[in-house]
Design an enzyme around this catalytic site. Structure first.
Site, mmCIF file in Angstrom:
data_model
loop_
_atom_site.group_PDB
_atom_site.id
_atom_site.type_symbol
_atom_site.label_atom_id
_atom_site.label_comp_id
_atom_site.label_asym_id
_atom_site.label_seq_id
_atom_site.Cartn_x
_atom_site.Cartn_y
_atom_site.Cartn_z
ATOM 1 N N PRO A 115 0.688 -1.277 0.160
ATOM 2 C CA PRO A 115 0.020 -0.005 -0.071
ATOM 3 C C PRO A 115 0.796 1.509 0.016
ATOM 4 O O PRO A 115 1.854 1.359 0.746
ATOM 5 C CB PRO A 115 -0.836 -0.067 1.357
ATOM 6 C CG PRO A 115 -0.217 -1.040 2.111
ATOM 7 C CD PRO A 115 0.664 -2.122 1.416
ATOM 8 N N ASN A 116 0.333 2.355 -0.614
ATOM 9 C CA ASN A 116 0.964 3.680 -0.706
ATOM 10 C C ASN A 116 2.157 3.919 -1.662
ATOM 11 O O ASN A 116 2.473 4.915 -1.891
ATOM 12 C CB ASN A 116 1.127 4.186 0.726
ATOM 13 C CG ASN A 116 -0.201 4.429 1.351
ATOM 14 O OD1 ASN A 116 -1.245 4.970 0.798
ATOM 15 N ND2 ASN A 116 -0.140 3.784 2.522
ATOM 16 N N TYR A 166 11.130 8.580 1.154
ATOM 17 C CA TYR A 166 11.039 7.386 -0.038
ATOM 18 C C TYR A 166 11.783 7.828 -1.162
ATOM 19 O O TYR A 166 11.841 6.859 -2.133
ATOM 20 C CB TYR A 166 9.697 7.108 -0.107
ATOM 21 C CG TYR A 166 9.133 6.585 1.044
ATOM 22 C CD1 TYR A 166 9.247 5.327 1.820
ATOM 23 C CD2 TYR A 166 7.907 7.375 1.667
ATOM 24 C CE1 TYR A 166 8.897 5.063 3.093
ATOM 25 C CE2 TYR A 166 7.303 6.790 2.944
ATOM 26 C CZ TYR A 166 7.948 5.681 3.571
ATOM 27 O OH TYR A 166 7.325 5.228 4.822
ATOM 28 N N ASN A 221 7.954 -5.508 -1.444
ATOM 29 C CA ASN A 221 8.271 -4.470 -0.440
ATOM 30 C C ASN A 221 6.448 -4.428 0.224
ATOM 31 O O ASN A 221 5.803 -3.787 -0.381
ATOM 32 C CB ASN A 221 8.317 -3.147 -1.268
ATOM 33 C CG ASN A 221 8.404 -2.151 0.039
ATOM 34 O OD1 ASN A 221 7.845 -2.222 1.201
ATOM 35 N ND2 ASN A 221 8.890 -0.897 -0.263
ATOM 36 N N ALA A 278 3.429 -0.886 4.451
ATOM 37 C CA ALA A 278 2.808 -0.908 6.010
ATOM 38 C C ALA A 278 2.476 -2.127 6.457
ATOM 39 O O ALA A 278 2.395 -2.686 7.744
ATOM 40 C CB ALA A 278 1.640 0.073 6.110
ATOM 41 N N GLU A 297 12.804 -9.102 0.947
ATOM 42 C CA GLU A 297 12.194 -8.168 1.386
ATOM 43 C C GLU A 297 12.852 -6.863 1.136
ATOM 44 O O GLU A 297 13.989 -6.774 1.651
ATOM 45 C CB GLU A 297 11.801 -8.452 2.921
ATOM 46 C CG GLU A 297 11.052 -7.174 3.741
ATOM 47 C CD GLU A 297 11.009 -7.569 5.154
ATOM 48 O OE1 GLU A 297 11.573 -8.668 5.622
ATOM 49 O OE2 GLU A 297 10.510 -6.684 5.869
ATOM 50 N N HIS A 354 12.953 -2.607 1.487
ATOM 51 C CA HIS A 354 12.277 -1.285 1.922
ATOM 52 C C HIS A 354 13.086 -0.036 1.463
ATOM 53 O O HIS A 354 14.227 -0.101 1.464
ATOM 54 C CB HIS A 354 12.283 -1.162 3.396
ATOM 55 C CG HIS A 354 11.294 -2.483 4.316
ATOM 56 N ND1 HIS A 354 9.987 -2.099 3.930
ATOM 57 C CD2 HIS A 354 11.719 -3.654 4.648
ATOM 58 C CE1 HIS A 354 9.672 -3.580 4.720
ATOM 59 N NE2 HIS A 354 10.591 -4.161 4.757
ATOM 60 N N ARG A 360 13.740 4.285 12.109
ATOM 61 C CA ARG A 360 12.539 5.111 12.288
ATOM 62 C C ARG A 360 11.873 4.931 13.516
ATOM 63 O O ARG A 360 12.364 4.395 14.397
ATOM 64 C CB ARG A 360 11.900 4.909 10.948
ATOM 65 C CG ARG A 360 12.604 5.072 9.601
ATOM 66 C CD ARG A 360 11.762 4.848 8.288
ATOM 67 N NE ARG A 360 10.646 5.835 8.387
ATOM 68 C CZ ARG A 360 9.516 5.738 7.383
ATOM 69 N NH1 ARG A 360 9.524 4.637 6.688
ATOM 70 N NH2 ARG A 360 8.481 6.665 7.514
HETATM 71 C C1 DQA Z 1 8.439 0.979 3.562
HETATM 72 C C2 DQA Z 1 8.614 1.149 4.975
HETATM 73 C C3 DQA Z 1 7.169 0.881 5.584
HETATM 74 O O1 DQA Z 1 7.467 1.159 7.019
HETATM 75 C C4 DQA Z 1 6.083 1.948 5.176
HETATM 76 O O2 DQA Z 1 4.758 1.449 6.061
HETATM 77 C C5 DQA Z 1 6.082 1.647 3.757
HETATM 78 C C6 DQA Z 1 7.391 1.872 3.093
HETATM 79 C C7 DQA Z 1 9.607 1.201 2.665
HETATM 80 O O3 DQA Z 1 9.807 0.901 1.597
HETATM 81 O O4 DQA Z 1 10.496 1.813 3.272
HETATM 82 O O5 DQA Z 1 4.850 2.284 3.336
HETATM 83 O O6 DQA Z 1 8.012 -0.581 3.367
#
Ligand code: DQA
Length: 151
Positions: free
Chosen positions: A17-18, A30, A82, A85, A106, A108, A115
């Site tokens: 998501p996002n 990001y 990835n 959240a 995985e 990120h 963080r």
């Molecule tokens: C993320 C890190 C997560 O904590 C966050 O919720 C994201 C992006 C990253 O790529 O740094 O949406 O996965």
């Protein structure tokens, strides 16, 4: 003992998501690279290597789970994910990945260990082949390079 060399041929890249709003979303955290640019770069690298790569993004947990389950039926042999959240919340996504028994990395963009404390917990890391965190969009490329390297 030397293990038999194994070449990955069909990679699935999953974005949680996002991540569809990357580039516009908190660029100081990001980065400014969009998801389209990340995917295009990965597609090009896969093409050069002569392998097939599919990408999928969803803001919905169920859609991500359905796509992972499909990877059990198609020829997917490696996953780069990835979970965004869902990294910190989703037992259901973890279980879906575990069910496939496929190796996965995985990724990120940000360094989740530098963080908020709730981001330090991942439901995926102990199942993952490895974790790349904090290297921005480059992290996906490094994951793909690892997947492509003969083992
Ligand atoms: C993320 C890190 C997560 O904590 C966050 O919720 C994201 C992006 C990253 O790529 O740094 O949406 O996965």
């Amino acid at each position: 003992m030397k293990t038999k060399e194994y070449q990955v041929k069909n990679i699935l890249v999953l974005h949680g998501p996002n991540l569809n709003v990357l580039g516009r979303r908190e660029p100081e955290v990001y980065g400014s690279t969009t998801l389209e640019e990340i995917n295009e770069n990965l597609m090009n690298l896969a093409k050069e290597a002569g392998i097939s790569l599919a990408t999928f993004q969803s803001n919905a947990e169920s859609e991500l789970i359905n796509r992972i389950q499909r990877a059990m039926e198609d020829d997917t042999d490696f996953i780069i994910i990835n979970p965004a959240a869902y990294t910190h919340t989703s037992v259901a996504l973890r279980d879906a990945l575990a069910a496939t028994r496929l190796p996965f990395i995985e990724v990120h963009l940000s360094n989740i260990f530098a963080r908020e404390s709730f981001r330090k917990e991942s439901y995926f890391s102990d199942l993952a082949l490895g974790v790349i965190s904090g290297l921005g969009a480059k992290g996906y490329e490094l994951a793909l390079k690892y997947a492509l390297a003969p083992r």
